[in-house]
Design an enzyme around this catalytic site. Structure first.
Site, PDB file in Angstrom:
ATOM      1  N   CYS A 122       0.794  -1.284  -0.100  1.00 47.02           N
ATOM      2  CA  CYS A 122      -0.180  -0.024  -0.075  1.00 47.02           C
ATOM      3  C   CYS A 122       0.747   1.117   0.104  1.00 47.02           C
ATOM      4  CB  CYS A 122      -1.018   0.099   1.094  1.00 47.02           C
ATOM      5  SG  CYS A 122      -2.082  -1.217   1.151  1.00 47.02           S
ATOM      6  N   HIS A 249      -3.218   7.246   3.040  1.00 44.42           N
ATOM      7  CA  HIS A 249      -3.631   5.723   2.545  1.00 44.42           C
ATOM      8  C   HIS A 249      -5.168   5.542   2.963  1.00 44.42           C
ATOM      9  CE1 HIS A 249      -4.104   1.802   1.489  1.00 44.42           C
ATOM     10  NE2 HIS A 249      -3.815   1.404   2.681  1.00 44.42           N
ATOM     11  N   ASN A 279     -10.304  -0.062   0.291  1.00 43.98           N
ATOM     12  CA  ASN A 279      -9.168   0.097   0.651  1.00 43.98           C
ATOM     13  C   ASN A 279      -8.412  -0.412  -0.878  1.00 43.98           C
ATOM     14  OD1 ASN A 279      -6.246  -0.163   0.773  1.00 43.98           O
ATOM     15  ND2 ASN A 279      -6.280  -1.199   2.747  1.00 43.98           N
TER      16      ASN A 279
END
Length: 342
Positions: A122, A249, A279
């Site tokens: 990520c 994020h 996500n």
């Protein structure tokens, strides 16, 4: 050659954002489909994650397919169809070998250019941006195409309450060109870090589904993103009070809220779109940037602070002043519909 600085030395070239595009996956998956399988109420997922729905790629959609769509949109946004290097940040390449980037470059007509994958989960976007900055700073590239793409839903156990509802699939891409330090869109100093001592807190073993120790990931994410964000702002010569928009994020709304509290950034300055996309791993920050730019929540001149955290453990942060760049983006409430805004 680099431009001469005021003291007679050479000022290094900057990587300047000049194109932005996204490609969301085609299948809409609302919470009800997941909560029923997990045996929980309809609001159980939303209250714990901030996610109401997510987009997921079908079995016939590859990582390269999503990447090509996002990259084509970013190139369109930049007003060109060329780049000297393609850097693809992904944790879900289509093959163990070769990397996915060469195929993406070929499908975009970028034959013969450098093309390779970066694996930082990520945190892939800041890692890939730092690589792009290096290509531009030393004269190896005039223009770099940075793509962040993942299909983590395919690595998620549908019966695991810890991870089943979190991940969506999609891709987002940036084009950065050679420019001058300090101009709008110039990517600031990039702060990167890792701590492999905690790698087993979030891992996908070969041939298995993702395993995550949620409480530990939460604690590390809040601490590391907060620290990296502070360091990136300081390296850019900013105070946190100078920040107009903070884009973390998009992992979990509770993580975003905790980081914003630590940095004393009020909700009006924090960009979040996790409710409709889930996500999306490395693509989550550019997704949030694109949607905010299209909506007018992000405008030219805004000072933007970015921060990411992911498996590894890895983390990163950077800054830029938002330029007058058109975004070409799929919207959360649409399927394959492109909208452009300046």
């Amino acid at each position: 050659m680099s431009a001469p600085a005021a003291d007679g030395g050479l000022r290094p070239h900057a990587a300047v954002l000049c194109g932005l595009g996204t490609a969301q996956a085609e299948l809409l998956v609302p919470n009800a489909e997941i909560s029923a399988r997990l045996g929980v109420g309809d609001d159980w997922i939303l209250t714990r994650t901030g996610i109401a729905e997510r987009r997921r790629a079908g079995a016939d959609t590859s990582t390269a397919d999503l990447a090509v769509r996002a990259a084509a949109a970013a190139l369109k946004s930049s007003g060109t169809d060329t780049a000297d290097v393609v850097i693809l940040a992904t944790a879900t390449p289509d093959h163990r070998m070769p990397g996915t980037a060469p195929e993406v470059a070929a499908r975009l007509g970028l034959h013969g250019v450098a093309a390779f994958d970066v694996a930082a989960a990520c945190t892939g976007l800041p890692y890939a941006l730092q690589v792009a900055k290096g290509f531009i700073a030393d004269g190896a590239a005039q223009r770099a195409l940075v793509i962040a793409v993942d299909r983590l839903s395919h690595l998620t156990d549908p019966d695991d309450r810890t991870t089943a509802a979190l991940f969506g699939d999609g891709a987002a891409a940036l084009v950065v060109r050679r420019g001058q330090v300090g101009e709008p869109g110039a990517v600031g100093p990039v702060i990167l870090g890792s701590d492999g001592r905690h790698a087993d807190t979030l891992v996908v073993p070969h041939g298995q589904f993702m395993r995550m120790r949620g409480r530990e990931v939460f604690q590390h994410a809040v601490t590391r993103m907060s620290q990296a964000a502070e360091q990136a702002a300081a390296a850019a010569g900013w105070s946190l009070g100078d920040v107009d928009r903070f884009v973390p994020h998009q992992a979990n709304s509770r993580i975003t809220e905790a980081v914003a509290r630590r940095l004393h950034l009020d909700g009006g300055r924090v960009l979040e779109n996790i409710a409709h996309l889930g996500n999306t791993s490395a693509a989550s920050i550019p997704f949030a940037l694109a949607h905010a730019a299209c909506d007018g929540a992000l405008r030219p001149g805004h000072r933007v602070l970015l921060a990411a955290f992911g498996a590894g453990l890895t983390w990163g942060a950077t800054t830029l002043t938002w330029p007058d760049v058109p975004c070409v983006a799929d919207r959360p409430d649409s399927s394959h519909r492109l909208e452009a805004a300046r």
